[in-house]
Design an enzyme around this catalytic site. Structure first.
Site, mmCIF file in Angstrom:
data_model
loop_
_atom_site.group_PDB
_atom_site.id
_atom_site.type_symbol
_atom_site.label_atom_id
_atom_site.label_comp_id
_atom_site.label_asym_id
_atom_site.label_seq_id
_atom_site.Cartn_x
_atom_site.Cartn_y
_atom_site.Cartn_z
ATOM 1 N N GLU A 142 12.353 -28.445 -17.977
ATOM 2 C CA GLU A 142 11.705 -27.758 -16.865
ATOM 3 C C GLU A 142 10.275 -28.257 -16.657
ATOM 4 O OE1 GLU A 142 13.187 -25.932 -14.823
ATOM 5 O OE2 GLU A 142 14.943 -25.072 -15.810
ATOM 6 N N ASP A 289 24.626 -31.352 -14.350
ATOM 7 C CA ASP A 289 24.384 -31.726 -12.956
ATOM 8 C C ASP A 289 23.420 -32.889 -12.748
ATOM 9 O OD1 ASP A 289 22.352 -30.106 -13.922
ATOM 10 O OD2 ASP A 289 22.360 -28.708 -12.251
ATOM 11 N N GLU A 383 25.580 -16.710 -8.471
ATOM 12 C CA GLU A 383 25.311 -17.652 -9.560
ATOM 13 C C GLU A 383 26.608 -18.257 -10.086
ATOM 14 O OE1 GLU A 383 21.768 -18.938 -11.902
ATOM 15 O OE2 GLU A 383 22.547 -18.784 -9.874
ATOM 16 N N GLU A 401 19.978 -25.564 -3.773
ATOM 17 C CA GLU A 401 20.931 -26.678 -3.778
ATOM 18 C C GLU A 401 21.823 -26.718 -2.542
ATOM 19 O OE1 GLU A 401 19.352 -26.326 -7.758
ATOM 20 O OE2 GLU A 401 20.252 -24.831 -6.432
ATOM 21 N N THR A 487 15.062 -34.261 -8.777
ATOM 22 C CA THR A 487 15.925 -33.082 -8.752
ATOM 23 C C THR A 487 15.157 -31.831 -8.364
ATOM 24 O OG1 THR A 487 17.685 -31.959 -9.995
ATOM 25 C CG2 THR A 487 15.616 -32.389 -11.167
#
Length: 844
Positions: A142, A289, A383, A401, A487
Site C-alpha cells: 500500500e 490482481d 465486495e 475499478e 494500479t
C-alpha cells in the site's frame, strides 16, 4: 491510424519501439456511434464533467478542512483518522503511516482536473509538513502504490508544469527526493532469502531491528510482491539509482519461477522465505490482481519484452481456466478445472480494462456488462457476490475499478453506452455515498448504511477515471497518451523506457502457447469490429438481463438453459449424457408454446430445451444466528451478543448446552502469524480480529495453540448486527475438516462490548450457543384450553366462575340428532389452531 495494426516483431533485450507505448490508446479507432441510444452531446458531457469537479472539490476540501494532516478523512465524524487514536481495523490500517496519505495520493489528480493552483499549494504542504521517518509499521504494498507512486506522479507533473513556465518555478525536485527517501525505507523489506518482500516494514527501524515490531511474517500475497516494478523502476530511472528496479525485478522473477508449470497459474499467498505456495487458489481478483496488471504495464513503461512474454503466458492460462464468460472464477492452480469457490470479489473489475490494453475486447465487454448488471441490482459492486449475483460480502468502500474499466472500454470503442454507464456511477455516488463531510463508504449495499471511511484511492483513482471519461484530449493539461497508469492511477511517462537499458539477467524461456493476433500488436477498433459498429452492443445484448433486473416477467414455465460447452470435442448431446443429464423430447410442449417450429427446423440447426421443476432459491441464504452470552459476574447471562456462524468447524446447533470458556485475546490479534501467547490461550476461547488473512487460517493457528473456540471480531469500525445482515464465514478453498473448534463472528459494536468487558474484568466467561437456546431465556408456557359443554349456569365441582370460560351452545331448530350425537361424543377436548378458518389472533 485507420484500420491497420501496428505489428511488432519479437526483439532483442533492450530494444523497444516507443511507438507502441506512446500510442497504446491513440491507435484505437474512436467514433463508434448509434449503438445504445444517441451519442451524448458536448453540452451534456460538459455538465457531467462540471458535476465531477464539484464532487471532487467536496471530497478534497472536506479532507483538507476536517482531516489534514491526518492520513484519511472520517466523513461521518468530520475528523481525521489518526492511527493509534481510533479503534484498530486490522490490515486496513496498514495503509496509514502518519504521512498525510490522502493528500499525497491526490496530488496528480489535481493536475489532471486542471486545478493547478491547488496542486502547487498541495505540493508546498507536502514538502513542508510530511515526514517519512515515523516509528510505524506499514504495508509495503500500500505504501508503494499510494505514497511512493503519489510522490513520483506528482514529481512528473510538477516537472512538466515547471518546464512550461506556467507554475512551480520554485520547484527543485523536492518530491523526487522524498520518493527516494521512502524507497530506501521500503528496501529492508526485500531482505529475504528468496527476494520476495516482507508484507510490512517499519518506516524508521526497517524489519530486522528489535524495535521494528515486524519481521515475523512468513507469507505475503502475490499482488503484494508483484506490484512494485512500476514505481521502483520509475524511481530508479528518475533518480539514477538502479537498486530499486533490481529488487522489484527479482521479486517478479521469483513469482514467475514459482508458477505452476502445468497450468501457468500462480496462487494467492506465497511463503517469502522458501517460495512455497500457502494458498493455491488462482484468479484475477484480490491477492493476485495487480501482479498481472504490472506484467503488461512494465512492458509498456520499461520496454522489456520479457514482461510481455510472461503476461501472454499467464493470460492464455487465465482465458483457458479462469475466464468463464462473463464470469471470472477462482480455480485451484494445480487442478485448474476445479472451481474453488462460488463467488467473485469486486477487485476483479479492473480486468476488463487490462483486456482492453491487450486488445481482447470481446471478453472485456462481456465481463464489464455483467458487472454493470450487478451494480444495477445493488447500486454498487458488493465486495463479493455469488455466481447467482447475490451479495456475499455487502461492503463497498468506494472502489474505482469498475469506473476504470468503463473508461478504458469507452477509450477503445467510442461507444456512448459507456458514457451512460459513467453517468450512472456519478449519480449513484451522489445519491448513496455523499454526506456533509465528503463521501462515505457503504457498509452494506443491501441496507445502504454508511461506514465512517473515505479511502485515499477514492480521490486518487475514481475522479481521474470519471473526469477522463467525459473529457476530450484537448481539455486536459497533459497528453494522456504519453503516460501509463499505475494500479493506483498515478501517471508515469512512457519515455522512461529510453532512459537506460532494461534487461540484465532475467529471461523467459520459450513457452508452448502460440502467439495470437494480440500478442505483440497495438489493437485498432476497425480490426476488432470489422465493418460492424454495433459489435459491442451485439455482445452486450446477450447479458442485458443477466441478473434479472429490467427483465419483463414471463408466465412460461419452460426455461431454456444455455450451457458452457467448452472445447470438449464432444457433440452437445453426448456431452450432456456424459454429465448424467438425460433428455426428454418436448416436441409437443415446444409446439404448443411457440406455435409453428418451422423457423427452427432449418437443416443443421437444432434447439435444445431442458424442462425441469425449478424451486426458487431464497434471495439470501438462511443464516442461523448464534450468541455470545457473558455468564461470569457481574454479567450473569444478562449481556447477550448476536453472532454469525461459520460453514466449517463445530456445529453449535448440535451441541445441546453450547460451548463454555473464558476468553483470551490472541497475540497477534489478527492471528495471521505464529501465535505468541499459546500457553495463555490453551483451554480458553480466543478473540481474534478479522482481516489480513482468511478465517480458516486463523482458526487453524488458534486451534493448534490449544484454543477451545474462536470469536472473530469485525475490523470494520461501527458495524453491528442491528444494521448489517449476518453472514456465514467461509473457508479458504482448502479442506476444512481439520478445524473442529466452534467459530463465531461478532460485528464491531458487539465485539467492542466483549473486549471492554475483558479489559475491565480480566476474567470473563462466555457461552457460545444458538440464539434460540439462550441461557435463562424464559420459554413461553403452553396454554392448554379445554372446552366442556355444559348447560347455562352449570359448573362442575371445583370450577370458579371467575376463571372459567363458558361456551353456551343454543340448540337451533335445524340441529339434527346426528349433530347432537357428534357434540355429546366430543367430551373434553384440547382445541388447536390448525384450522384455516380460525381467526389467528384468537389462537393462544
Amino acid at each position: 491510424m485507420g484500420g491497420n495494426w501496428i505489428r511488432r516483431e519479437k526483439h532483442s533485450c533492450g530494444e523497444f519501439v516507443m511507438a507502441l507505448a506512446a500510442v497504446i490508446f491513440s491507435c484505437f479507432l474512436i467514433g463508434v456511434t448509434g449503438q445504445d441510444g444517441q451519442a451524448m452531446t458536448a453540452e451534456e458531457k460538459s455538465k457531467i464533467r462540471d458535476q465531477i469537479l464539484e464532487m471532487f472539490d467536496h471530497a478534497y476540501n472536506s479532507y483538507m478542512d476536517y482531516a489534514y494532516p491526518a492520513d484519511e478523512l472520517m466523513p461521518l465524524s468530520c475528523r481525521g483518522r489518526v492511527r493509534g487514536l481510533e479503534p484498530n481495523r486490522g490490515d486496513i490500517d496498514d495503509s496509514l503511516g502518519k504521512f498525510s496519505l490522502t493528500l499525497i495520493d491526490s496530488l496528480d489528480t489535481l493536475v489532471l482536473l486542471n486545478k493547478l493552483d491547488e496542486f502547487e499549494e498541495a505540493v508546498k504542504k507536502t514538502v513542508r509538513d510530511v515526514r517519512l521517518d515515523n516509528d510505524i509499521v506499514v504495508s509495503v504494498f500500500e505504501t508503494n502504490i499510494r505514497v511512493l507512486g503519489g510522490l513520483l506522479g506528482a514529481h512528473v507533473m510538477a516537472d512538466v508544469l515547471k518546464q512550461r513556465g506556467e507554475k512551480m518555478q520554485w520547484y527543485r525536485d523536492e518530491l523526487l527526493h522524498m520518493a527516494k527517501e521512502l524507497g530506501y525505507r521500503l528496501l529492508p523489506a526485500f531482505n529475504t532469502t528468496s527476494g520476495l518482500p516482507y508484507p510490512r516494514v517499519n518506516l524508521r527501524y526497517g524489519v530486522v531491528n528489535p524495535l521494528s515490531r515486524t519481521g515475523t511474517e512468513s507469507d505475503t500475497c502475490t499482488a503484494c510482491a508483484g506490484t512494485m516494478i512500476l514505481e521502483f523502476a520509475a524511481l530508479s530511472r528518475l533518480s539514477g539509482d538502479p537498486i530499486f528496479e533490481e529488487h522489484a525485478r527479482k521479486a517478479m522473477d521469483v513469482l514467475w519461477e514459482k508458477r505452476q508449470r502445468g497450468s501457468d497459474l500462480v496462487g494467492t499467498v506465497i511463503n517469502i522465505h522458501n517460495g512455497d505456495w500457502v494458498r493455491r487458489d488462482s484468479g484475477v481478483g484480490a491477492g493476485i490482481d495487480s501482479y498481472y496488471e504490472y506484467l503488461m504495464k512494465a512492458y509498456i513503461l520499461l520496454g522489456d519484452k520479457v514482461y510481455l512474454e510472461r503476461f501472454n503466458t499467464h493470460y492464455s492460462a487465465i482465458m483457458k481456466y479462469i475466464s468463464q464468460p462473463p464470469l471470472l472464477l477462482n480455480v485451484h492452480m494445480h487442478n485448474p478445472t476445479v472451481n474453488v469457490r462460488s463467488w467473485m470479489d469486486s477487485l476483479l473489475a479492473f480486468f476488463p480494462g487490462l483486456q482492453v490494453l491487450r486488445g481482447d475486447l470481446k471478453p472485456a465487454i462481456e465481463t464489464h456488462e455483467m458487472l454493470y448488471q450487478v451494480t444495477k441490482q445493488h447500486n454498487f459492486l458488493p465486495e463479493a457476490f455469488t455466481t447467482e449475483f447475490r451479495v456475499h460480502w455487502g461492503q463497498h468502500p468506494l472502489r474505482p475499478e469498475f469506473a476504470e474499466s468503463t473508461y478504458f472500454l469507452y477509450k477503445a470503442t467510442g461507444d456512448p453506452y459507456y458514457l451512460k454507464v459513467g453517468q450512472s456511477i456519478v449519480e449513484k455516488l451522489n445519491t448513496h455515498a455523499r454526506v456533509p463531510c465528503g463521501f462515505a463508504a457503504v457498509q452494506d449495499v443491501r441496507t445502504g448504511t454508511h461506514e465512517d471511511r473515505m479511502d485515499s484511492f477514492f480521490l486518487a483513482e475514481m475522479f481521474k477515471y470519471l473526469y477522463l471519461l467525459f473529457s476530450e484530449k484537448s481539455q486536459l493539461p497533459i497528453d494522456i497518451d504519453d503516460y501509463i497508469f499505475t494500479t493506483e492511477a498515478h501517471l508515469l511517462p512512457v519515455s522512461l523506457s529510453t532512459t537506460q537499458p532494461s534487461c540484465h539477467t532475467n529471461n523467459t524461456e520459450p513457452q508452448a502457447h502460440e502467439d495470437d493476433l494480440f500478442s505483440y500488436s497495438c489493437p485498432s477498433a476497425q480490426t476488432l469490429f470489422p465493418n460492424n459498429p454495433t459489435f459491442a452492443k451485439t455482445i452486450r445484448d446477450g447479458y442485458k438481463y443477466l441478473t434479472g433486473v429490467g427483465r419483463a416477467q414471463q408466465a412460461s414455465h419452460v426455461r431454456g438453459i444455455e450451457l458452457p460447452l467448452h472445447d470438449t470435442g464432444l457433440e452437445p448431446v453426448e456431452f450432456l449424457k456424459s454429465m448424467g443429464i438425460s433428455l426428454t423430447p418436448l416436441t409437443e410442449l415446444v409446439s404448443a408454446s411457440q406455435g409453428s417450429a418451422s423457423q427452427d427446423s432449418q437443416k443443421g440447426v437444432f434447439k435444445l430445451k431442458l424442462v425441469a421443476e425449478v424451486s426458487q432459491t431464497p434471495e439470501h441464504e438462511e443464516v442461523v444466528p448464534l450468541i455470545v452470552q457473558l455468564i461470569s459476574p457481574p454479567f450473569l447471562g444478562r449481556t447477550v451478543l448476536t453472532a454469525g456462524p461459520a460453514k466449517f468447524g463445530m456445529d453449535l446447533t448440535k451441541q445441546e448446552h453450547g460451548v463454555k470458556g473464558s476468553i483470551v485475546k490472541s497475540v497477534p490479534y489478527t492471528a495471521c502469524g505464529p501465535i505468541e501467547n499459546a500457553v495463555e490461550l490453551k483451554g480458553h476461547i480466543a478473540l481474534a480480529l478479522r482481516g489480513d488473512c482468511m478465517f480458516a487460517g486463523k482458526a487453524r493457528r488458534l486451534q493448534e495453540a490449544g484454543a477451545t473456540g474462536v470469536i472473530f471480531i469485525d475490523h470494520r469500525e461501527g458495524s453491528s448486527s442491528a444494521e448489517t445482515p449476518l453472514f456465514q464465514m467461509v473457508g479458504d478453498g482448502e479442506p476444512t475438516d481439520d478445524i473442529t473448534v466452534p467459530l463465531v463472528f461478532l460485528f464491531s459494536k458487539e465485539g467492542a462490548t466483549l473486549t471492554t468487558a475483558l479489559q475491565e474484568h480480566h476474567n470473563v466467561d462466555v457461552l457460545l450457543l444458538p440464539k434460540e437456546r439462550q441461557l435463562g431465556k424464559e420459554k413461553p408456557e403452553k396454554l392448554n384450553i379445554k372446552f366442556r359443554l355444559a348447560k347455562e349456569g352449570e359448573l362442575a365441582e371445583g370450577e370458579l366462575e371467575s376463571t372459567t370460560i363458558q361456551l353456551v351452545l343454543e340448540q337451533s331448530e335445524t340441529t339434527t340428532d346426528t349433530d347432537n350425537e357428534a357434540t355429546s361424543l366430543t367430551g373434553e377436548t384440547q382445541e388447536t389452531c390448525s384450522s384455516p378458518q380460525k381467526d389467528p389472533e384468537s389462537c393462544p
